[in-house]
Design an enzyme around this catalytic site. Structure first.
Site, mmCIF file in Angstrom:
data_model
loop_
_atom_site.group_PDB
_atom_site.id
_atom_site.type_symbol
_atom_site.label_atom_id
_atom_site.label_comp_id
_atom_site.label_asym_id
_atom_site.label_seq_id
_atom_site.Cartn_x
_atom_site.Cartn_y
_atom_site.Cartn_z
ATOM 1 N N LYS A 98 0.858 -1.194 0.000
ATOM 2 C CA LYS A 98 0.000 0.000 0.000
ATOM 3 C C LYS A 98 0.890 1.239 0.000
ATOM 4 O O LYS A 98 1.546 1.543 0.996
ATOM 5 C CB LYS A 98 -0.913 0.043 1.238
ATOM 6 C CG LYS A 98 -1.975 1.129 1.075
ATOM 7 C CD LYS A 98 -2.517 1.667 2.375
ATOM 8 C CE LYS A 98 -1.696 2.742 3.000
ATOM 9 N NZ LYS A 98 -1.603 4.019 2.238
ATOM 10 N N GLU A 148 10.847 1.168 9.907
ATOM 11 C CA GLU A 148 11.812 2.255 9.710
ATOM 12 C C GLU A 148 11.040 3.533 10.008
ATOM 13 O O GLU A 148 10.186 3.942 9.222
ATOM 14 C CB GLU A 148 12.356 2.195 8.280
ATOM 15 C CG GLU A 148 13.706 2.837 8.146
ATOM 16 C CD GLU A 148 13.626 4.318 7.890
ATOM 17 O OE1 GLU A 148 13.326 5.063 8.850
ATOM 18 O OE2 GLU A 148 13.837 4.718 6.749
ATOM 19 N N CYS A 151 14.630 10.755 6.010
ATOM 20 C CA CYS A 151 14.741 10.361 7.413
ATOM 21 C C CYS A 151 16.176 10.422 7.918
ATOM 22 O O CYS A 151 16.407 10.380 9.124
ATOM 23 C CB CYS A 151 14.135 8.982 7.611
ATOM 24 S SG CYS A 151 14.653 7.808 6.373
ATOM 25 N N GLU A 204 11.808 15.261 14.341
ATOM 26 C CA GLU A 204 12.103 15.260 12.911
ATOM 27 C C GLU A 204 11.354 16.421 12.236
ATOM 28 O O GLU A 204 10.142 16.561 12.438
ATOM 29 C CB GLU A 204 11.611 13.916 12.366
ATOM 30 C CG GLU A 204 11.860 13.651 10.926
ATOM 31 C CD GLU A 204 11.490 12.212 10.560
ATOM 32 O OE1 GLU A 204 12.322 11.518 10.018
ATOM 33 O OE2 GLU A 204 10.339 11.795 10.828
#
Ligand code: NAD
Length: 493
Positions: A192, A266, A300, A396
């Site tokens: 997906k 992750e 990331c 982040e």
């Protein structure tokens, strides 16, 4: 800033593909969704509609998993060499169609065409070939007679049906990093993609269908809350691989745990970049500017959290500002563009909100405000004087934003670097090999670069320490995630 929209002829490649996406890709063909709902996909450079994809239901997930389940025994029965040949053929087709897929990925995800065609796609094709070959040399403990009167045989087997949920920052690269190791080791797949970037995955589905047996690779579009959740908790899925935010990763992990299945995660990063006073400043600045601005910082492992020796602060900030000002924001199909838009208006809002929430001591010395015009553009931004405990440093950012902190001692630098919940990637810049060695050993991150940042290949492992994830992608360790080890004991008396 005026941002032109170019390449309407080239964009027609994507529009044509979007027109073919009339459902989910299940069992080798586009299959209408059982849900009447759709998701509208926008071009991040212009804010205009590209097309729609189904907002699939749990019933669509059932159909895709059933197709993968039916195809799995036949796929697993092939020799590694035969599976490898199939996957190498997909790599060859991708290489032949490089221009087409580069345009699709550039426009859909909002990436400069030069970066996609000249850097990302060659890496993606190389990853396809790496996984195709590496699965032919899987390790296992030696078979042998470990106890008297019995012989033991070790078999490394596929897990079964694998499911992947991918993010929007590297849609095709992430798809390949999940799907190819799984297929190479004999699993079948249901993927997906993210809501905002479905089209390179749709393209991959059609390419794969030209090569592989039906049902080996299936794609279902939809929202995370409905399609993603149904996939992660589906009882006939054996292993789930997710890339995205920590918060969503937690939900996916809980859904997977509910069915007692393995989850590989992750979950992003917040990379510290330590620059010592003895670093080669010019080459450090070059690496950090590229490492922080590549993919508009939606990375990331982005070089976003700079921790620089106090003696270098002014020279460092001046050098970084100079490099930021050389970047050219623009339409992704303009070959002179070096920085594309953020992927969505929502992502741009998130980045801006983090900057606006900065503490009173933090100063924006470059960028910091939305660009005018269409599209979701945001300029390279530098924030100095940030406090260690503020959101801009602790979380982040996922945009073209550098925060700059200073240190006096090595211990302070290490403490600042290790001081967030993330543990994905980090870097250290110094000309002293002793300093580099001590610091790399002390950093709690799955990847540490020395005098470099954001360089990787499929051969090299990506492991998130701390809240950055569970398990490994890429390298041999990434292949083994999709296998199970069977011990067969034979009584030989
Ligand atoms: P997200 O984690 O919510 O979405 C990633 C994927 O997860 C998408 O395919 C989404 O549909 C799916 N998903 C969402 N909810 C789900 C659920 N309950 N069950 C199963 N799947 C679900 O990320 P986002 O909201 O698009 O971005 C938010 C932040 O996440 C970003 O600002 C960034 O900090 C981070 N992010 C990290 C990465 C990375 O590479 N690690 C990638 C994208 C986003």
């Amino acid at each position: 800033m005026t941002l032109s929209t170019i390449g309407s002829d080239q964009r027609s490649v994507l529009r044509t593909l979007a027109g073919r996406v009339t459902g989910n890709f299940i069992d080798g063909r586009w299959t209408p969704s059982s849900s009447p709902d759709t998701i509208t996909v926008l071009d991040p450079s212009t804010g205009r509609e590209i097309g729609t994809v189904p907002a699939s239901s749990a019933a669509d997930i059932d159909a895709a998993v059933a197709a993968a389940r039916t195809a799995q025994p036949g796929w697993a029965a092939l020799t590694p060499a035969a599976r490898s040949k199939f996957l190498l053929d997909i790599a060859t087709l991708t290489e032949e169609l490089l221009e087409e897929i580069s345009i699709i990925e550039a426009v859909d995800a909002g990436k400069p065409i030069t970066a996609v065609r000249d850097e990302e796609l060659p890496g993606v094709i190389d990853a396809m070939r790496f996984f195709a070959g590496a699965a032919r040399t899987l390790p296992a403990p030696s078979s042998g007679d470990y106890l008297e009167g019995v012989s033991s045989i070790m078999r490394r087997e596929p897990v079964g049906v694998a499911a992947g949920i991918t993010p929007w920052n590297y849609p095709l690269l992430q798809a390949v990093a999940k799907v190819f190791p799984a297929l190479a080791t004999g699993n079948t797949y249901v993927l997906k993609p993210a809501e905002t970037t479905p089209y390179s995955t749709a393209w991959l589905a059609e390419i794969v269908a030209r090569v592989l047996p039906d049902g080996v690779f299936n794609v279902v579009f939809g929202t995370g809350a409905v399609a993603g959740d149904a996939l992660a908790r589906h009882p006939k899925v054996d292993v789930v691989s997710f890339t995205g935010s920590i918060e969503t990763g937690r939900k996916v992990g809980i859904a997977a745990a509910d069915g007692v299945k393995k989850a590989i995660m992750e979950l992003g990063g917040n990379s510290p970049v330590i620059v010592f006073g003895d670093a080669d400043l010019e080459s450090a600045l070059d690496a950090i500017a590229i490492g922080g601005l590549y993919n508009t910082g939606q990375e990331c492992m982005s070089a976003s959290r700079v921790i620089v020796h106090a003696s270098l602060l002014d020279a460092f900030v001046d050098g970084l500002k100079a490099r930021c000002s050389r970047e050219k924001l623009g339409d992704v199909l303009d070959p002179t563009t070096t920085i594309g838009p953020l992927n969505s208006a929502q992502q741009r809002d998130r980045v801006l909100a983090k900057i606006e929430a900065r503490t009173s001591g933090a100063r924006v010395v470059a960028g910091g405000e939305n660009c005018e015009g269409d599209g979701f553009f945001f300029p390279p931004t530098i924030v100095v004087g940030v406090a260690d405990d503020e959101e801009l440093v602790q979380e982040e950012i996922f945009g073209p934003v550098f925060t700059v902190q200073t240190f006096e001692t090595e211990e302070q630098a290490i403490a600042l670097a290790n001081g967030t919940r993330y543990g994905l990637a980090s870097s250290v810049f110094t000309s002293n090999v002793g300093t580099a060695t001590r610091v790399q050993n002390a950093l709690n991150f799955g990847t540490v670069w020395v005098n470099n940042h954001l360089v990787f290949a499929a051969d090299l492992p990506v492991s998130g320490f701390g809240a950055s994830g569970i398990g490994t992608e890429n390298a041999e360790a990434g292949l083994l995630e999709y296998t199970r080890l069977k011990h067969v004991m034979v009584d030989n008396r």
